[in-house]
Design a protein around this motif. Structure first.
Motif, short mmCIF file in Angstrom:
data_model
loop_
_atom_site.label_atom_id
_atom_site.label_comp_id
_atom_site.label_asym_id
_atom_site.label_seq_id
_atom_site.Cartn_x
_atom_site.Cartn_y
_atom_site.Cartn_z
N LEU A 202 11.94 14.29 72.68
CA LEU A 202 13.11 14.24 73.56
C LEU A 202 13.14 15.51 74.39
O LEU A 202 12.90 16.59 73.87
CB LEU A 202 14.41 14.24 72.73
CG LEU A 202 14.52 13.34 71.51
CD1 LEU A 202 15.77 13.69 70.73
CD2 LEU A 202 14.58 11.90 71.95
N THR A 204 15.57 17.48 77.63
CA THR A 204 16.70 17.47 78.54
C THR A 204 16.80 18.84 79.19
O THR A 204 16.53 19.85 78.55
CB THR A 204 18.02 17.17 77.76
OG1 THR A 204 19.13 17.46 78.62
CG2 THR A 204 18.15 18.02 76.50
N PHE A 209 20.71 18.73 73.33
CA PHE A 209 20.84 17.30 73.52
C PHE A 209 22.31 16.92 73.29
O PHE A 209 22.70 16.47 72.22
CB PHE A 209 19.90 16.62 72.52
CG PHE A 209 19.50 15.22 72.87
CD1 PHE A 209 19.16 14.86 74.16
CD2 PHE A 209 19.43 14.25 71.88
CE1 PHE A 209 18.78 13.57 74.47
CE2 PHE A 209 19.05 12.95 72.18
CZ PHE A 209 18.73 12.61 73.47
N ALA A 213 23.65 14.14 77.77
CA ALA A 213 22.19 13.92 77.74
C ALA A 213 21.86 12.65 76.96
O ALA A 213 20.92 11.92 77.28
CB ALA A 213 21.49 15.12 77.13
N LYS A 214 22.65 12.39 75.91
CA LYS A 214 22.37 11.23 75.05
C LYS A 214 22.71 9.91 75.73
O LYS A 214 21.99 8.94 75.58
CB LYS A 214 23.18 11.33 73.75
CG LYS A 214 22.56 12.28 72.75
CD LYS A 214 23.38 12.41 71.48
CE LYS A 214 22.64 13.34 70.53
NZ LYS A 214 23.43 13.72 69.37
N THR A 220 17.27 12.79 81.13
CA THR A 220 16.78 12.91 79.76
C THR A 220 15.44 12.19 79.68
O THR A 220 15.30 11.10 80.23
CB THR A 220 17.78 12.25 78.79
OG1 THR A 220 19.03 12.90 78.94
CG2 THR A 220 17.32 12.37 77.35
N TYR A 222 12.22 10.76 77.25
CA TYR A 222 11.77 10.34 75.93
C TYR A 222 10.26 10.16 76.00
O TYR A 222 9.78 9.51 76.92
CB TYR A 222 12.44 9.03 75.53
CG TYR A 222 13.95 9.12 75.57
CD1 TYR A 222 14.64 9.71 74.52
CD2 TYR A 222 14.67 8.65 76.66
CE1 TYR A 222 16.02 9.83 74.55
CE2 TYR A 222 16.05 8.76 76.71
CZ TYR A 222 16.72 9.35 75.65
OH TYR A 222 18.09 9.47 75.68
#
Ligand code: ADP
Ligand code: MG
Length: 305
Positions: A202, A204, A209, A213-214, A220, A222
């Motif tokens: 992850l 950001t 995070f 951001a989530k 963000t 992945y």
């Protein structure tokens, strides 16, 4: 399309919503699970726990798929209620759920079992700032012990910012955890049954995070595959599985961790009911090994048989 006999599940109640700070995420997770079950031909109903326990007690169902995040749903309380009414449910049992909800207790267990977790202290409301600085120092993460989705959490880089961070965490929970900040790369590992799925990296541009951001930010990133070399990938998978099993978790879950500049992993927390929206991390990890969302939901449900 699934080949499994879904009648074995009987009627499934997807329990979602609830009243925790993570209600919105849970509504989305629950709807996604409900849609997947219906599409697979499972006899499934949705129950929003915000309507109260009586709705659950009056409903007719054979097993529960719990899609609640946070207190009241992920913390063992609902699991206990389902035990009392004799209904099987997905995921971890009462004790593991309760322990995993509490980041302080989780870290105490990991520490006792020799699993790496950042230096920390449980911070009573009368704790002196000097004590926190002496025991943990800065930079630090300040967290409510029993929240999720980064709610009430702050990163503190300067000692003078500590009191405000402690107070905002305490708005969410009387028990506050201060933890040494690990600067490095962040990863999360989904666990399905007895196996760790591929590691997700992850990143950001935020200072950590956080909630934005989530769930909201467009920036963000992945990474799956994680980009780690094979031995480190395997090491992190087995550490995550060990961390999950140390708490007594079952069925499924997700372990969050950091990797410092020396590639030393540091365990942050375990989620016993991680997000299950179409864009959540566990579905992402499952997809990378050919398990689509519907198959994932059915596999989690099968663990409750
Ligand atoms: N000790 C730490 N060092 C660095 N970053 C951290 C640390 N603890 C938490 N974070 C950051 O904060 C985020 C949320 O923390 P976490 O412990 O996973 O709680 P939550 O239950 O809110 O997800 C992590 O994903 C990570 O980005
Ligand atoms: Mg987390």
């Amino acid at each position: 399309m699934t080949q499994i006999d879904v009648s074995r599940f009987g009627r499934v109640a997807v329990i979602y919503g609830g009243t925790s700070a993570e209600r919105e995420v849970s509504l989305e997770s629950g709807q996604a699970v409900l849609d997947a079950l219906n599409a697979a031909g499972v006899d499934a109903i949705g129950i929003d726990l915000a309507e109260g326990l009586s709705v659950l007690l009056e409903a007719s169902f054979d097993r529960a798929f719990i899609a609640l995040h946070g207190r009241g749903g992920e913390d063992g309380c609902l699991q206990g209620a389902l035990e009392l009414i004799g209904k099987p449910y997905t995921g971890s049992g009462v004790m593991a759920s309760a322990i995993a909800m509490d980041k302080i207790t989780t870290k105490q267990i990991w520490k006792a079992k020799g699993l790496p977790t950042p230096t920390f202290m449980s911070c009573p409301s009368d704790a002196a700032v000097e004590t926190v600085l002496k025991n943990v120092g800065v930079p630090a993460m300040v967290k409510p012990a029993r929240e999720g989705s980064s709610i009430g959490m702050s990163r503190v880089d300067r000692a003078e910012d500590l009191p405000v961070a402690l107070a905002s965490a305490r708005d969410f929970d009387g028990d506050v955890l201060v933890e040494a900040f690990v600067s490095g790369r962040e990863f999360t590992v989904a666990i399905l049954g007895e196996r760790a799925l591929p590691v997700i990296g992850l990143s950001t541009p935020h200072r950590f995070f956080d909630y934005e951001a989530k769930y909201k930010a467009e920036d963000t990133r992945y990474r799956i595959p994680s980009g780690l070399d094979e031995s480190l990938e395997k090491e992190i998978q087995s550490l995550s599985l060990a961390a999950y099993q140390a708490i007594g978790c079952e069925g499924w879950g997700r372990v969050d961790l950091m990797l410092d500049a020396q590639n030393q992993p540091w365990l942050l927390e375990v989620n016993t009911i991680p997000g299950m929206t179409s864009h959540s991390l566990v579905p992402m990890a499952a997809k990378s090994v050919g398990i689509d969302f519907q198959a994932l939901v059915l596999e989690i449900l099968e663990q409750s048989l």
